[in-house]
Enzyme design. Structure first.
Site, mmCIF file in Angstrom:
data_model
loop_
_atom_site.group_PDB
_atom_site.id
_atom_site.type_symbol
_atom_site.label_atom_id
_atom_site.label_comp_id
_atom_site.label_asym_id
_atom_site.label_seq_id
_atom_site.Cartn_x
_atom_site.Cartn_y
_atom_site.Cartn_z
ATOM 1 N N HIS A 1 10.363 -0.652 1.649
ATOM 2 C CA HIS A 1 8.345 0.491 1.615
ATOM 3 C C HIS A 1 7.465 0.016 0.747
ATOM 4 C CE1 HIS A 1 5.607 2.566 3.987
ATOM 5 N NE2 HIS A 1 5.582 1.422 3.629
ATOM 6 N N ARG A 2 7.391 -0.929 0.691
ATOM 7 C CA ARG A 2 6.087 -0.878 -0.744
ATOM 8 C C ARG A 2 7.144 -0.630 -2.058
ATOM 9 N NH1 ARG A 2 1.314 2.855 1.730
ATOM 10 N NH2 ARG A 2 2.188 2.379 3.796
ATOM 11 N N GLU B 1 9.265 -4.573 1.078
ATOM 12 C CA GLU B 1 7.997 -5.499 1.400
ATOM 13 C C GLU B 1 7.297 -4.859 0.665
ATOM 14 O OE1 GLU B 1 4.701 -3.799 4.473
ATOM 15 O OE2 GLU B 1 5.523 -2.381 2.417
ATOM 16 N N ASP C 1 2.320 -5.233 0.118
ATOM 17 C CA ASP C 1 0.739 -5.221 0.800
ATOM 18 C C ASP C 1 -0.012 -6.258 0.549
ATOM 19 O OD1 ASP C 1 1.346 -3.603 3.412
ATOM 20 O OD2 ASP C 1 1.771 -2.497 1.185
ATOM 21 N N HIS D 1 -1.675 -1.589 -1.092
ATOM 22 C CA HIS D 1 -1.715 -2.239 0.479
ATOM 23 C C HIS D 1 -2.847 -1.503 1.067
ATOM 24 C CE1 HIS D 1 -1.871 1.247 4.282
ATOM 25 N NE2 HIS D 1 -0.583 0.454 4.335
ATOM 26 N N GLU E 1 3.217 -8.673 3.198
ATOM 27 C CA GLU E 1 2.484 -7.902 5.054
ATOM 28 C C GLU E 1 1.468 -8.450 4.364
ATOM 29 O OE1 GLU E 1 2.623 -3.867 6.151
ATOM 30 O OE2 GLU E 1 1.210 -4.152 7.688
ATOM 31 N N LYS F 1 -2.269 -8.542 4.599
ATOM 32 C CA LYS F 1 -3.386 -6.913 5.394
ATOM 33 C C LYS F 1 -4.813 -7.184 5.223
ATOM 34 C CE LYS F 1 -0.746 -2.824 5.453
ATOM 35 N NZ LYS F 1 -0.724 -2.450 7.115
ATOM 36 N N ASP G 1 11.286 3.964 2.360
ATOM 37 C CA ASP G 1 10.907 4.530 0.814
ATOM 38 C C ASP G 1 11.652 5.016 0.426
ATOM 39 O OD1 ASP G 1 7.686 4.152 2.057
ATOM 40 O OD2 ASP G 1 7.529 6.494 2.749
HETATM 41 O O1 G3P Z 1 5.765 -3.617 7.332
HETATM 42 C C1 G3P Z 1 5.545 -2.438 7.470
HETATM 43 C C2 G3P Z 1 4.990 -1.169 6.404
HETATM 44 O O2 G3P Z 1 4.587 -1.349 5.696
HETATM 45 C C3 G3P Z 1 3.839 -1.303 8.261
HETATM 46 O O3 G3P Z 1 2.649 -0.343 7.568
HETATM 47 O O4 G3P Z 1 0.632 1.093 7.240
HETATM 48 O O5 G3P Z 1 2.661 0.892 5.269
HETATM 49 O O6 G3P Z 1 1.422 -1.135 5.793
HETATM 50 P P1 G3P Z 1 2.225 -0.029 6.225
HETATM 51 MG MG MG Z 2 3.293 -2.623 5.136
#
Ligand code: G3P
Ligand code: MG
Length: 226
Positions: A7-8, A34, A36, A49, A101, A103, A221
């Protein structure tokens, strides 16, 4: 084996959405990272993000009001910079898949162009890219640009009509908030041929619960905890 999605990057270990974080995720065994995407003022898709730089850098202001040169001046944590989508793909090419992702509203054309170029140049394979979003409209837009792109529909609190929406857009996966995910939801998604990638699953008990439901991948994470 569950598919491991950082995640990120590996936000538990490095500043989110930075090259350092993506490299750390690879080092810790992630299969996919992943990230953003927003557009900056000069039109490049950049990896951050929030719609402002305030929380994650030493600067302030809206991403869409800052040029790429402006963003280059900022510290995104431990001396890291806000990377562009092109830079992240170059960095992780051949090592890990990417989950892009969407955004920022209006970034679809530019993201599509970057991904198409990267696939054309052999930096990533088409099935090594998942484009995800909470915004069905942006996924529909992306689908209109490409029959081939894998799409992931992100879901927060209300997974009710999600599966119908996912089918409508020809999604590859549904990515639910893990605490709202039920065994019934996972089974229904699988019945429709959809992968299930919950987010953001960090605690051992939650990881075990997700695995017990038979999810296909986990966004975390902490890639090493999977
Ligand atoms: O892609 C999963 C997650 O990243 C979605 O929420 O706010 O962390 O971008 P967020
Ligand atoms: Mg995300």
């Amino acid at each position: 084996m569950v598919y491991v999605i950082g995640h990120r990057g590996a936000t538990g270990h490095a500043p989110e959405n930075t090259l350092k974080s993506f490299n750390k995720a690879v080092e810790l065994g992630a299969d996919m990272v992943e990230l953003d995407v927003h557009l900056c003022a000069t039109g490049e898709p950049v990896i951050i993000h929030d719609d402002t730089v305030d929380r994650t850098t030493d600067g302030s202001g809206r991403v869409r009001d800052l040029s790429l040169d402006d963003l280059r001046q900022l510290d995104a944590g431990n001396g890291e910079k806000v990377p562009t989508l092109v830079e992240v793909i170059d960095e992780v090419s051949g090592r890990v898949a990417i989950n892009v992702e969407l955004k920022g509203l209006g970034c679809v054309n530019q993201v599509h162009e970057v991904i198409s170029d990267a696939v054309g140049d052999g930096l990533v394979s088409q099935d090594g890219v998942l484009v995800s979003s909470f915004h069905l409209g942006m996924l529909e837009w992306m689908r209109a640009l490409s029959d081939d792109v894998r799409l992931g529909l992100l879901v927060g609190d209300a997974p009710g009509k999600v599966l119908a929406f996912a089918q409508r857009v020809g999604a590859y996966s549904v990515n639910p908030y893990h605490k709202r995910m039920s065994l019934e939801f996972v089974s229904s998604a699988h019945g429709l041929g959809l992968k299930v990638y919950p987010w953001t699953v960090n605690e051992p008990g939650d990881i075990a619960r997700a695995k017990a439901m038979g999810v296909d991948g986990i966004i975390s994470d902490y890639p090493e905890r999977m």
